[in-house]
Design an enzyme around this catalytic site. Sequence first.
Site, PDB file in Angstrom:
ATOM      1  N   PRO A   1      44.542   4.507 138.842  1.00  0.00           N
ATOM      2  CA  PRO A   1      43.630   5.582 138.446  1.00  0.00           C
ATOM      3  C   PRO A   1      43.216   5.435 136.979  1.00  0.00           C
ATOM      4  O   PRO A   1      44.061   5.153 136.136  1.00  0.00           O
ATOM      5  CB  PRO A   1      44.454   6.857 138.665  1.00  0.00           C
ATOM      6  CG  PRO A   1      45.863   6.424 138.828  1.00  0.00           C
ATOM      7  CD  PRO A   1      45.878   4.990 139.209  1.00  0.00           C
TER       8      PRO A   1
ATOM      9  N   LEU B   1      48.019   4.444 132.971  1.00  0.00           N
ATOM     10  CA  LEU B   1      48.589   3.343 133.749  1.00  0.00           C
ATOM     11  C   LEU B   1      47.933   1.995 133.438  1.00  0.00           C
ATOM     12  O   LEU B   1      48.169   1.011 134.135  1.00  0.00           O
ATOM     13  CB  LEU B   1      48.495   3.634 135.249  1.00  0.00           C
ATOM     14  CG  LEU B   1      49.359   4.792 135.754  1.00  0.00           C
ATOM     15  CD1 LEU B   1      49.208   4.964 137.264  1.00  0.00           C
ATOM     16  CD2 LEU B   1      50.837   4.565 135.428  1.00  0.00           C
ATOM     17  N   GLY B   2      47.113   1.970 132.397  1.00  0.00           N
ATOM     18  CA  GLY B   2      46.568   0.684 131.938  1.00  0.00           C
ATOM     19  C   GLY B   2      45.413   0.166 132.763  1.00  0.00           C
ATOM     20  O   GLY B   2      45.190  -1.049 132.821  1.00  0.00           O
TER      21      GLY B   2
ATOM     22  N   ALA C   1      42.847  -2.203 130.842  1.00  0.00           N
ATOM     23  CA  ALA C   1      43.421  -3.507 130.489  1.00  0.00           C
ATOM     24  C   ALA C   1      43.668  -4.350 131.736  1.00  0.00           C
ATOM     25  O   ALA C   1      43.508  -5.573 131.713  1.00  0.00           O
ATOM     26  CB  ALA C   1      44.724  -3.319 129.717  1.00  0.00           C
TER      27      ALA C   1
ATOM     28  N   ASP D   1      49.154  -2.400 125.798  1.00  0.00           N
ATOM     29  CA  ASP D   1      48.678  -2.452 127.186  1.00  0.00           C
ATOM     30  C   ASP D   1      48.317  -3.882 127.597  1.00  0.00           C
ATOM     31  O   ASP D   1      48.777  -4.384 128.623  1.00  0.00           O
ATOM     32  CB  ASP D   1      47.435  -1.567 127.367  1.00  0.00           C
ATOM     33  CG  ASP D   1      47.785  -0.108 127.565  1.00  0.00           C
ATOM     34  OD1 ASP D   1      48.888   0.290 127.164  1.00  0.00           O
ATOM     35  OD2 ASP D   1      46.944   0.626 128.116  1.00  0.00           O
TER      36      ASP D   1
HETATM   37  O1  PMV Z   1      46.483   3.485 127.638  1.00  0.00           O
HETATM   38  P1  PMV Z   1      47.536   4.536 127.578  1.00  0.00           P
HETATM   39  O2  PMV Z   1      47.080   5.911 127.875  1.00  0.00           O
HETATM   40  O3  PMV Z   1      48.786   4.130 128.278  1.00  0.00           O
HETATM   41  O4  PMV Z   1      47.973   4.689 126.037  1.00  0.00           O
HETATM   42  C1  PMV Z   1      48.331   3.636 125.260  1.00  0.00           C
HETATM   43  C2  PMV Z   1      49.438   4.027 124.369  1.00  0.00           C
HETATM   44  C3  PMV Z   1      49.108   4.584 122.997  1.00  0.00           C
HETATM   45  O5  PMV Z   1      50.279   4.328 122.216  1.00  0.00           O
HETATM   46  C4  PMV Z   1      48.881   6.078 123.059  1.00  0.00           C
HETATM   47  C5  PMV Z   1      47.914   3.926 122.346  1.00  0.00           C
HETATM   48  C6  PMV Z   1      48.126   2.474 121.992  1.00  0.00           C
HETATM   49  O6  PMV Z   1      47.115   1.811 121.718  1.00  0.00           O
HETATM   50  O7  PMV Z   1      49.271   1.996 121.941  1.00  0.00           O
END
Ligand code: PMV
Length: 315
Positions: free
Chosen positions: A96, A101-102, A105, A147
């Site tokens: 999602p 959950l990445g 990326a 990520d």
């Molecule tokens: O992509 P997400 O929502 O898992 O967030 C990444 C984690 C953060 O530390 C909030 C941002 C980052 O760039 O590390």
Amino acid sequence: MTVSAGAPGKIILFGEHAVVYGRPAIAVPVTQVRATVVIQDRPAGLSIHAADLNRRYQYSDLDSSHPLAAIIRLSLSALGAAATPDASLTITSSIPPASGLGSGAAVSTAIVRALAKYYQRDLPAQTVSDLVFEVEKIHHGTPSGIDNTVIAFGQPVFFVRGQTLQTFEVPVAFRIVIADTGIASPTKVAVGDVRKGWEADPARYDALFDRCGEIAATARALIETGQPHALGRLMIENQAVLRHMGVSCDELDRLVQAAVNAGALGAKLSGGGRGGNMIALVTDETRAGVEQALLNAGAKRVFSTIVGGQLLANG
Ligand code: PMV
């Protein structure tokens, strides 16, 4: 010719947000969800089909800052492709979006890997990660790089921004339940708000980041020595620090509390926060009860993943 490649999702176990400010964080791949890209030869330029969104694009029509255009351009250049291929590139994903959950990326990683296969080239995981990082900047603003690293390497990582990647052993596998609040929350917004808070009160935020970093370092030692009860307590403490940072929300707090009440060893938000997913550390005995409690407390979707044991390194 038809080629396909994929990439897993990921969760951050400890250290989100503080990782942007140089503190360590721990992330693991989640192979139950996945982005997949199929490339097929087709005449008339490169077309892109984002199947889940029911959208079609022609690569040549996309603005160069579009994340899909950017990852394709960067990949073609890294692969030394002389021209844009005549092909269709189809993206599907069970991850999602905007939920920690990445998803972004993983889609980028799957595109790089599929294009590498198309050109019959093997790109090292670090190169894949570096290319995806460039696009993470478009998605996130100031990403830490965690990520793209965990997804491109496909292994648990102890990540410190700007430092050589450290992977580590998980001798005693453990189970994490992942529950979706159903609230889409772009990481960029939460990261931007934390920056505003840090700029307004650097001493307070630096202390919160320091504590997250200490928690991540201690958590690594506990994972390496197989101590789930102490690990769970650290998740609860990390969640409290993230609340002070202002990145939790009522729905996340409610799910965290429900998981702990149902017997989870620990629970916290995972990723950018303000919505998205939370995670809970469970045993085989508590898993079903925790999953049901999360659904009763309003989770839109619940599944679980095992950390440790055999993990996929590639596509
Ligand atoms: O992509 P997400 O929502 O898992 O967030 C990444 C984690 C953060 O530390 C909030 C941002 C980052 O760039 O590390």
